[in-house]
Scaffold this active site. Structure first.
Site, PDB file in Angstrom:
ATOM      1  CE  LYS A   1      -3.010   0.613   3.345  1.00 35.38           C
ATOM      2  NZ  LYS A   1      -3.007   1.961   4.177  1.00 35.38           N
ATOM      3  CB  SER A   2       3.762   2.172   1.971  1.00 32.93           C
ATOM      4  OG  SER A   2       3.346   2.192   3.173  1.00 32.93           O
TER       5      SER A   2
ATOM      6  NE  ARG B   1      -2.805  -1.794   8.409  1.00 34.03           N
ATOM      7  CZ  ARG B   1      -2.715  -2.114   7.337  1.00 34.03           C
ATOM      8  NH1 ARG B   1      -2.574  -3.394   6.814  1.00 34.03           N
ATOM      9  NH2 ARG B   1      -2.203  -1.249   6.335  1.00 34.03           N
TER      10      ARG B   1
ATOM     11  NE  ARG C   1       5.985   6.892   0.762  1.00 36.63           N
ATOM     12  CZ  ARG C   1       5.156   6.644   1.682  1.00 36.63           C
ATOM     13  NH1 ARG C   1       4.076   5.718   1.412  1.00 36.63           N
ATOM     14  NH2 ARG C   1       5.248   6.871   3.045  1.00 36.63           N
TER      15      ARG C   1
ATOM     16  NE  ARG D   1      -5.272   0.069  13.084  1.00 34.92           N
ATOM     17  CZ  ARG D   1      -4.765   0.242  12.063  1.00 34.92           C
ATOM     18  NH1 ARG D   1      -3.168   0.305  12.057  1.00 34.92           N
ATOM     19  NH2 ARG D   1      -5.046   0.229  10.948  1.00 34.92           N
TER      20      ARG D   1
ATOM     21  CB  SER E   1       4.758  10.015  11.342  1.00 36.93           C
ATOM     22  OG  SER E   1       4.155  10.287  10.422  1.00 36.93           O
TER      23      SER E   1
ATOM     24  CD  GLN F   1       0.312   8.260   7.538  1.00 32.16           C
ATOM     25  OE1 GLN F   1      -0.173   9.180   8.225  1.00 32.16           O
ATOM     26  NE2 GLN F   1      -0.345   7.387   7.110  1.00 32.16           N
TER      27      GLN F   1
ATOM     28  CG  ASP G   1       0.167   0.092   9.395  1.00 35.50           C
ATOM     29  OD1 ASP G   1      -0.048   0.882  10.199  1.00 35.50           O
ATOM     30  OD2 ASP G   1       0.789   0.472   8.231  1.00 35.50           O
TER      31      ASP G   1
HETATM   32  C1  S3P Z   1       2.357   4.837   6.260  1.00 37.32           C
HETATM   33  C2  S3P Z   1       3.043   5.141   7.506  1.00 37.32           C
HETATM   34  C3  S3P Z   1       2.827   4.743   8.772  1.00 37.32           C
HETATM   35  C4  S3P Z   1       1.583   3.536   8.464  1.00 37.32           C
HETATM   36  C5  S3P Z   1       0.679   3.815   7.618  1.00 37.32           C
HETATM   37  C6  S3P Z   1       1.522   4.037   6.115  1.00 37.32           C
HETATM   38  C7  S3P Z   1       3.067   5.433   5.011  1.00 37.32           C
HETATM   39  O1  S3P Z   1       2.066   5.885   9.398  1.00 37.32           O
HETATM   40  O2  S3P Z   1       0.877   3.280   9.790  1.00 37.32           O
HETATM   41  O3  S3P Z   1       0.046   2.663   7.272  1.00 37.32           O
HETATM   42  O4  S3P Z   1       2.953   4.859   3.849  1.00 37.32           O
HETATM   43  O5  S3P Z   1       3.792   6.229   5.079  1.00 37.32           O
HETATM   44  P1  S3P Z   1       2.589   6.850  10.305  1.00 37.32           P
HETATM   45  O6  S3P Z   1       3.321   8.094   9.184  1.00 37.32           O
HETATM   46  O7  S3P Z   1       1.504   7.724  10.937  1.00 37.32           O
HETATM   47  O8  S3P Z   1       3.231   6.182  11.298  1.00 37.32           O
END
Ligand code: S3P
Length: 447
Positions: free
Chosen positions: A19-20, A400, A24, A349, A165, A167, A318
């Protein structure tokens, strides 16, 4: 949906794309000049919302056979969207596109579902403000819907990420693509590094320096040219986590998952399960597109409880819900330290896992930023949510949580019912057919 005890799980199944990396690929492909061809893109709702976001910002994206073909605008050339952009359930999509588009000199409105609208966005908006971005509108507490508007020229900043993070790190770097000069992100705890790697793959000038204490300094040169490229998305280790734990706890199981991403920032769950005595063989290790990939063979195991150190949490952030399920079948206690970030995911969670485990007869203790589970090897007496007077597991729009408790039902003595399986489509739409193919007993609770 109801999961009942399976006799065994066996076979080889392909878990969908990471997914990540999928988010991107679509985002950077939609920004870069020229064409990006993506194979193995995860077609979950979260990523499809990112496809729609890239289109709204001026990119073209279409599917051609098994590939997605994306034609980007060119860096610095995103278009003003005609309406608000809806990210559904996706925190990653929303936060990455806030960074990407927030620093442009036009307004962009970000909206999401009930779960996403509860999640904190100040962690993204704060650094963007330092770059000159205006928070035009938001709900109280910096929650969605949010409207951002960038300045005429965004200021490059040096930013130390206050919580682990990926993100936040990624949002600052993406905003930096539209600022003249060097944007610097300092990351005291390493998080998934897909943005850094993929930005380099698209031709950005980016360098990473790692200090002796592990602190990483990432420097990105803004306003450079990005060029489309070909991407092969490997299987998502965070989705593989569900069949992995299921195969460990269902007796007589033997499951193979080919081509799983083994980036060390993502493999904390495998490390933990191996420490617990899980029989997981890592075979055919190789590299593709700058990422480590391997085939995983997982067999039923007698698990033992462990303490998962806080330093490992970023590499399996996750995976804690499904680890908690594995722990419910392990001998002794499993302690998960320093997991406060779990409170601001698609749901709280820590609370959702603790409530679900207790509803199914497991012993679980929850602290502000930790969780302790005491297991029952063999799962005797476990299960039962959704039968008699016990309500089904509340999933709180969290994919999840939904998948974790279905996995629990595959090995527990009594069936486990969850209140809503629909969020599974955000990240792993093939979950139910794929688990059934391995031998899982899943039935629609409304029929
Ligand atoms: C992700 C970063 C994580 C993760 C999310 C995907 C990403 O979040 O929990 O499912 O793709 O950058 P955080 O940046 O809040 O840790």
């Amino acid at each position: 949906m109801i999961a009942s005890k399976a006799k065994s799980l066996s076979g080889s199944v392909a878990v969908p794309g990471d997914k990540s990396i999928s988010h991107r690929s679509v985002l950077l492909g939609g920004l870069a000049s020229g064409t990006t061809r993506i194979s193995g893109l995860l077609e979950g709702e979260d990523v499809l919302n990112s496809v729609a976001a890239s289109r709204a910002l001026g990119a073209l994206a279409r599917k051609d056979g098994d590939q997605w073909i994306v034609q980007g605008t060119g860096n610095g050339l995103l278009l003003e969207p005609e309406g608000e952009i809806d990210f559904g359930n996706s925190g990653t999509g929303c936060r990455l596109y806030m960074g990407l588009a927030g620093a442009y000199d036009f307004p962009v409105t970000f909206v999401g579902d009930a779960s996403l609208s509860k999640r904190p966005m100040a962690r993204i908006v704060d650094p963007l403000k330092l770059m000159g971005v205006q928070l035009v509108d938001s709900r109280e507490g910096c929650r969605l819907p949010i409207t951002l508007r960038g300045p005429r020229v965004a200021a490059p900043i040096e930013y130390r990420v206050p919580m682990p993070s990926a993100q936040v790190k990624s949002a600052v770097l993406l905003a930096g693509l539209n600022a003249p000069g060097i944007t610097t992100v300092i990351e005291p705890v390493m998080t998934r590094d897909h943005s850094e790697k993929m930005l380099a793959g698209f031709g950005a000038v980016i360098e990473v320096e790692t200090a002796a204490d592990g602190t990483r300094t990432i420097r990105l040169e803004g306003q450079g040219r990005l060029t489309g490229c070909d991407i092969q998305v490997p299987s998502d280790p965070s989705s593989a986590a569900f069949p992995i734990v299921a195969a460990l706890i269902v007796p007589d199981s033997d499951v193979t998952l080919p081509n799983v991403l083994m980036n060390p920032t993502r493999t904390g769950l495998i490390t933990t399960l191996l420490e617990m005595g899980g029989r997981i063989e890592i075979a055919n290790e190789h590299e593709s597109g700058g990422e480590k990939i391997a085939d995983l063979r997982v067999r039923s195991s007698e698990l033992k409880g462990v303490t998962v150190p806080g330093e490992r949490s970023a590499s399996m952030i996750d995976e804690y819900p499904v680890l908690a399920v594995a722990a419910a079948f392990a001998e002794g206690e499993t302690v998960m330290e320093d997991v406060g970030e779990l409170r601001v995911k698609e749901s709280d969670r820590l609370a959702a896992v603790a409530a679900g485990l207790k509803a199914n007869g497991a012993t679980c203790e929850e602290g502000k930023d930790w969780l302790k589970v005491t297991g029952i090897p063999g799962g005797k007496g476990l299960g039962g949510a959704g039968s008699g007077s016990i309500p089904p597991v509340a999933t709180h729009l969290d994919h999840r949580i939904a998948m974790s408790f279905l996995v629990m039902g595959m090995a527990a003595e009594k069936p486990v019912k969850i209140d809503d399986a629909s969020p599974i489509a955000t990240s792993f739409p093939e979950f139910v057919p794929l688990m059934r193919e391995l031998g899982a007993e899943l039935e629609d609770g409304n029929v």
